[in-house]
Write an enzyme that holds these catalytic residues in place. Structure first.
Site, PDB file in Angstrom:
ATOM      1  N   LYS A 284      44.556  -8.821   8.840  1.00  0.00           N
ATOM      2  CA  LYS A 284      45.701  -8.369   9.638  1.00  0.00           C
ATOM      3  C   LYS A 284      45.360  -8.317  11.122  1.00  0.00           C
ATOM      4  O   LYS A 284      46.085  -8.825  11.966  1.00  0.00           O
ATOM      5  CB  LYS A 284      46.176  -6.992   9.156  1.00  0.00           C
ATOM      6  CG  LYS A 284      47.401  -6.474   9.895  1.00  0.00           C
ATOM      7  CD  LYS A 284      47.803  -5.073   9.422  1.00  0.00           C
ATOM      8  CE  LYS A 284      48.348  -5.093   8.030  1.00  0.00           C
ATOM      9  NZ  LYS A 284      48.875  -3.764   7.619  1.00  0.00           N
TER      10      LYS A 284
ATOM     11  N   GLU B 289      33.613  -8.365   7.541  1.00  0.00           N
ATOM     12  CA  GLU B 289      33.199  -9.277   6.484  1.00  0.00           C
ATOM     13  C   GLU B 289      33.977 -10.589   6.549  1.00  0.00           C
ATOM     14  O   GLU B 289      33.416 -11.682   6.441  1.00  0.00           O
ATOM     15  CB  GLU B 289      33.408  -8.617   5.111  1.00  0.00           C
ATOM     16  CG  GLU B 289      32.608  -7.347   4.893  1.00  0.00           C
ATOM     17  CD  GLU B 289      33.386  -6.088   5.255  1.00  0.00           C
ATOM     18  OE1 GLU B 289      33.061  -5.019   4.721  1.00  0.00           O
ATOM     19  OE2 GLU B 289      34.327  -6.172   6.081  1.00  0.00           O
TER      20      GLU B 289
ATOM     21  N   GLY C 178      47.139  -2.878   2.207  1.00  0.00           N
ATOM     22  CA  GLY C 178      46.291  -3.964   1.731  1.00  0.00           C
ATOM     23  C   GLY C 178      46.352  -4.173   0.233  1.00  0.00           C
ATOM     24  O   GLY C 178      46.486  -5.298  -0.248  1.00  0.00           O
ATOM     25  N   ARG C 179      46.233  -3.092  -0.540  1.00  0.00           N
ATOM     26  CA  ARG C 179      46.216  -3.234  -1.993  1.00  0.00           C
ATOM     27  C   ARG C 179      47.600  -3.466  -2.583  1.00  0.00           C
ATOM     28  O   ARG C 179      47.745  -3.649  -3.788  1.00  0.00           O
ATOM     29  CB  ARG C 179      45.550  -2.006  -2.616  1.00  0.00           C
ATOM     30  CG  ARG C 179      46.141  -0.676  -2.210  1.00  0.00           C
ATOM     31  CD  ARG C 179      45.197   0.461  -2.611  1.00  0.00           C
ATOM     32  NE  ARG C 179      45.621   1.767  -2.127  1.00  0.00           N
ATOM     33  CZ  ARG C 179      45.380   2.227  -0.907  1.00  0.00           C
ATOM     34  NH1 ARG C 179      44.742   1.466  -0.022  1.00  0.00           N
ATOM     35  NH2 ARG C 179      45.758   3.445  -0.543  1.00  0.00           N
TER      36      ARG C 179
ATOM     37  N   GLU D 144      41.352   3.500  -4.760  1.00  0.00           N
ATOM     38  CA  GLU D 144      41.559   3.614  -3.320  1.00  0.00           C
ATOM     39  C   GLU D 144      42.808   4.436  -3.027  1.00  0.00           C
ATOM     40  O   GLU D 144      42.903   5.093  -1.996  1.00  0.00           O
ATOM     41  CB  GLU D 144      41.669   2.225  -2.693  1.00  0.00           C
ATOM     42  CG  GLU D 144      41.481   2.221  -1.180  1.00  0.00           C
ATOM     43  CD  GLU D 144      41.278   0.828  -0.608  1.00  0.00           C
ATOM     44  OE1 GLU D 144      40.108   0.408  -0.497  1.00  0.00           O
ATOM     45  OE2 GLU D 144      42.269   0.165  -0.292  1.00  0.00           O
TER      46      GLU D 144
ATOM     47  N   HIS E 234      32.000  -6.163 -27.912  1.00  0.00           N
ATOM     48  CA  HIS E 234      30.577  -6.407 -28.157  1.00  0.00           C
ATOM     49  C   HIS E 234      29.731  -5.902 -26.992  1.00  0.00           C
ATOM     50  O   HIS E 234      28.576  -6.298 -26.837  1.00  0.00           O
ATOM     51  CB  HIS E 234      30.336  -7.896 -28.399  1.00  0.00           C
ATOM     52  CG  HIS E 234      31.025  -8.403 -29.622  1.00  0.00           C
ATOM     53  ND1 HIS E 234      30.432  -8.404 -30.865  1.00  0.00           N
ATOM     54  CD2 HIS E 234      32.276  -8.891 -29.806  1.00  0.00           C
ATOM     55  CE1 HIS E 234      31.275  -8.889 -31.758  1.00  0.00           C
ATOM     56  NE2 HIS E 234      32.404  -9.197 -31.141  1.00  0.00           N
TER      57      HIS E 234
ATOM     58  N   LYS F  40      31.896   1.728   7.021  1.00  0.00           N
ATOM     59  CA  LYS F  40      32.000   0.684   8.047  1.00  0.00           C
ATOM     60  C   LYS F  40      31.434   1.180   9.376  1.00  0.00           C
ATOM     61  O   LYS F  40      30.721   0.451  10.082  1.00  0.00           O
ATOM     62  CB  LYS F  40      33.463   0.281   8.237  1.00  0.00           C
ATOM     63  CG  LYS F  40      34.070  -0.489   7.071  1.00  0.00           C
ATOM     64  CD  LYS F  40      35.510  -0.873   7.410  1.00  0.00           C
ATOM     65  CE  LYS F  40      36.160  -1.660   6.303  1.00  0.00           C
ATOM     66  NZ  LYS F  40      37.566  -2.027   6.631  1.00  0.00           N
TER      67      LYS F  40
END
Length: 551
Positions: free
Chosen positions: A207, A213, A268-269, A354, A385, A515
Site C-alpha cells: 500500500k 520485506e 490487509g487481511r 491478527e 497421520h 518491525k
C-alpha cells in the site's frame, strides 16, 4: 463499575451454565434428542453447518443470544455495513463488504459513496488481466507473459496465494503463478532460478510501497531482471504495482498507469477482494473473480439479515466465544477435507489471530478473559497421520472445524478417491465425539484375542475419551462462488467474536513492535563494532552472528 462484558449478569449466567455442561457427554445429548442434528444444523448460501457435535443445548444458544444482545451485536453489524469508523484506533471504516457489493448499492465513508472508485478499479483489473491472459501484454523482448510472480507479505500474500491455489482448476492453461513473501533469500532465489525473465510479470503489492520485506524482494527482482535483459527500461514491461504511493511506484520504474489502488478502509487481511486480488484475476479470469465476489456478497447479505440463531457466522462466532471464554480452550483446529484448501488454515491464522489477539477492549481496558484461540490445521487425510492423535487422546479440549467438499474439482477415473475422503471426514467427527469407553474397548480387545496381562496392559492405551467438539461445514464443490462464501463466513465469524469480547478486530499494533526493533538491529548487523543496544541475550546473539558469519 467495570464496562467489561465479563462483569455482566449474562456472563455470570453462562459461567454457571458451563459448570453444568462441563461433565455432560455429547453422546448422551444425542441419545436424549433424536432430532439433535435437525435442531442444531443450518443450511444457507449453499453451505451446511452442522454444529450438533458441540457441548451445548438449546439453553446454551438462548444464553449466547443474550450475550450477543448485551454486546449490541446487531447494531455493530449495521455499523460495519454502513461505513462507520468501526476501526476506532485508526479512525477508519472496515469496508471489505463494499469491495464485493455486487448489488452496487450506495455505501459511504465520511459522506462519500465509495462504489464508483471500487467499480473503476475492478474495470481496470479486468482490462489488465484480459491483456495478460489474451497474450496482448508483451514483455520487453516481445514475448508473451506466461509467469506471474506476486511479491507481498501478510494479507498481500496469504489471501491471493490461498485463493489462487484453491481455484487452480479454473486457471489459464498457459499461465503459472508464484508468491514471494519471505525475505529469506532462499524463497525468492528459488523462484528466480526457475523462471524466464522475458516471460515473467512481477506484481508488487504494498500500500505504502515502503514495506521492508516486500521492497527488499522487489528491488532484488528488479536488479535480476535488469541484469538478465540488459536495460532498466525493461522494468516497465515486467512490473506492475498494487499501491497508493504514486511517486514511489514511479521512482521504482513502474508506469503509474499500471498502478492499481486501494483504500485505507481496506485492511490487509481483508484485502483479497480489492486490487490485492490482481494475481487472482490474472490466473482465473475476471469473470471467475467476480463469481468469488458474488459468493462473498451473498454471505454478506445473509449475515446482515438472517435471525441470530439461523445466521451462520453468528452461530460459529458465538460457539467459539463459548469455548474460548467459558471452557478455557486455547486452540482451534481447521481441517479441510478438500485438498485445494491446503492453504486455508494458514490464511485463517492471520485472519483470526491478527484480528482477535488483543488484550485490551476498544475502550483500552485490560480484558480478564481469553480473546483468541491459536488456529492451526492441515488437510485431511494428512492430519490424521500427524496430529489427530492429540485430538483423540490428548489432555486438551480442541474445538475443530471440518470443511468438506461432496465433490472434488478433479475427476479421476476412479470414484473411490472422493468416497474415501468423505468417509474419513465423517468418521473423524463421529469418533471425536463418541470416543470409545473402557467397557467397549475391553470387549473389542477380547474379540481380537487379547487376554490376561496383555489385556490389562493394552486397555488404558486403547480408550478414547471422546466428547471433543466439532463443527462440520459441507458444500457440493469448491467453485469461486462457494469459496467466496466460505471466506466471508470466517471473516464475519471473527467480527462476531470481536463484538462479544469488546475488542477492535481491524488494527494490528502488535505487528509493529518487532518491525521497529528490527530497524535498530539491521544497521548493527552491518557494522564491525560489537552491538550493545539491547538486552544481554540479543546483544550476545547479534555479536555471535557477526563473529561467525564470515568464518
Amino acid at each position: 463499575m467495570s464496562n467489561l462484558i465479563s462483569h455482566s449478569h449474562i456472563w455470570a449466567t453462562l459461567k454457571n451454565h458451563q459448570k453444568y455442561l462441563a461433565s455432560v457427554q455429547m453422546q448422551d445429548l444425542f441419545a436424549l434428542d433424536e432430532q439433535r442434528y435437525e435442531n442444531f444444523s443450518v443450511v444457507a448460501c449453499d453451505l451446511l453447518l452442522d454444529y450438533s457435535k458441540n457441548r451445548l443445548t438449546k439453553d446454551t444458544l438462548h444464553l449466547l443470544k443474550q450475550l450477543a444482545t448485551k454486546a449490541n451485536l446487531e447494531n455493530w453489524i449495521k455499523e460495519l455495513f454502513s461505513g462507520e469508523l468501526v476501526n476506532n484506533t485508526e479512525h477508519r471504516a472496515a469496508l471489505h463488504v463494499a469491495l464485493r457489493n455486487r448489488s452496487n448499492t450506495k455505501i459511504t465513508v465520511n459522506g462519500e459513496d465509495v462504489m464508483p472508485n471500487v467499480n473503476a478499479v475492478l474495470a481496470k483489473m479486468r482490462k489488465f488481466s484480459n491483456a495478460v491472459r489474451d497474450g496482448d501484454w508483451l514483455g520487453y523482448t516481445g514475448k508473451r507473459i506466461n509467469t506471474i510472480v506476486n511479491i507481498g507479505i501478510g494479507g498481500s500474500d496469504l489471501g491471493p496465494a490461498m485463493v489462487t491455489r484453491a481455484l487452480r482448476t479454473y486457471q489459464h492453461p498457459l499461465l503459472q503463478s508464484h508468491f514471494v513473501s519471505n525475505v529469506d533469500s532462499s524463497h525468492l532465489g528459488d523462484i528466480l532460478s526457475k523462471i524466464d525473465p522475458e516471460t515473467t510479470l512481477f506484481i508488487i503489492a504494498s500500500k505504502t510501497f515502503t514495506t521492508q520485506e516486500t521492497l527488499l524482494n522487489a528491488h532484488t527482482a528488479r536488479n535480476w531482471l535488469i541484469e538478465k535483459l540488459g536495460s532498466d527500461t525493461a522494468v516497465a514491461k515486467h512490473f506492475v504495482a498494487v499501491s497508493t504511493a504514486t511517486q514511489k511506484v514511479s521512482e521504482f520504474g513502474i508506469d503509474p498507469v499500471n498502478m492499481f489502488e486501494f483504500w485505507d478502509w481496506v485492511g490487509g487481511r481483508y484485502s483479497l477482494w480489492s486490487a490485492i486480488g490482481l494475481p487472482i484475476t490474472v490466473m482465473i479470469g475476471m469473470e471467475q473473480f467476480e463469481e468469488l465476489l458474488t459468493g462473498a456478497h451473498e454471505l454478506d447479505q445473509h449475515f446482515a439479515t438472517a435471525p441470530l440463531l439461523e445466521n451462520l457466522p453468528i452461530l460459529m462466532g458465538l460457539i467459539d466465544v463459548w469455548y474460548s471464554s467459558f471452557f478455557g480452550t486455547t486452540s482451534q483446529a481447521v481441517l479441510p477435507y478438500d485438498y485445494t484448501l491446503k492453504l486455508f488454515p494458514a490464511y485463517l491464522q492471520q485472519l483470526v489471530m491478527e484480528s482477535l489477539g488483543k488484550q485490551v477492549t476498544r475502550d483500552g481496558d485490560l480484558v480478564d478473559y481469553s480473546t483468541c484461540p491459536v488456529i492451526w490445521g492441515a488437510p485431511g487425510n494428512n492430519g490424521q497421520h500427524a496430529f489427530y492423535q492429540l485430538l483423540h487422546q490428548g489432555t486438551q479440549v480442541i474445538p475443530t472445524d471440518f470443511i468438506v467438499a461432496i465433490e472434488s474439482n478433479f475427476d479421476l477415473p476412479s470414484a473411490e478417491h472422493q468416497d474415501a475422503v468423505l468417509s474419513n471426514a465423517l468418521a473423524q467427527s463421529h469418533a471425536l465425539m463418541m470416543g470409545r469407553n473402557l467397557a467397549k474397548t475391553k470387549q473389542k480387545l477380547v474379540d481380537i484375542g487379547i487376554q490376561g496381562n496383555d489385556l490389562a496392559q493394552q486397555l488404558p492405551h486403547r480408550v478414547f475419551p471422546g466428547n471433543q467438539p466439532s463443527n462440520t461445514i459441507i458444500y457440493k464443490k469448491l467453485t469461486p462462488k462457494v469459496l467466496g462464501k466460505l471466506i466471508a463466513l470466517y471473516e464475519h465469524k471473527v467480527f462476531v467474536q470481536s463484538v462479544c469480547w469488546g475488542i477492535n478486530p481491524f488494527d494490528q499494533w502488535g505487528v509493529e513492535l518487532g518491525k521497529n526493533v528490527a530497524s535498530t538491529l539491521l544497521p548493527a548487523l552491518r557494522t564491525e563494532q560489537d552491538g550493545n543496544i539491547h538486552d544481554s541475550s540479543t546483544n550476545g546473539l547479534l555479536n555471535y552472528i557477526k563473529t561467525y558469519r564470515h568464518k
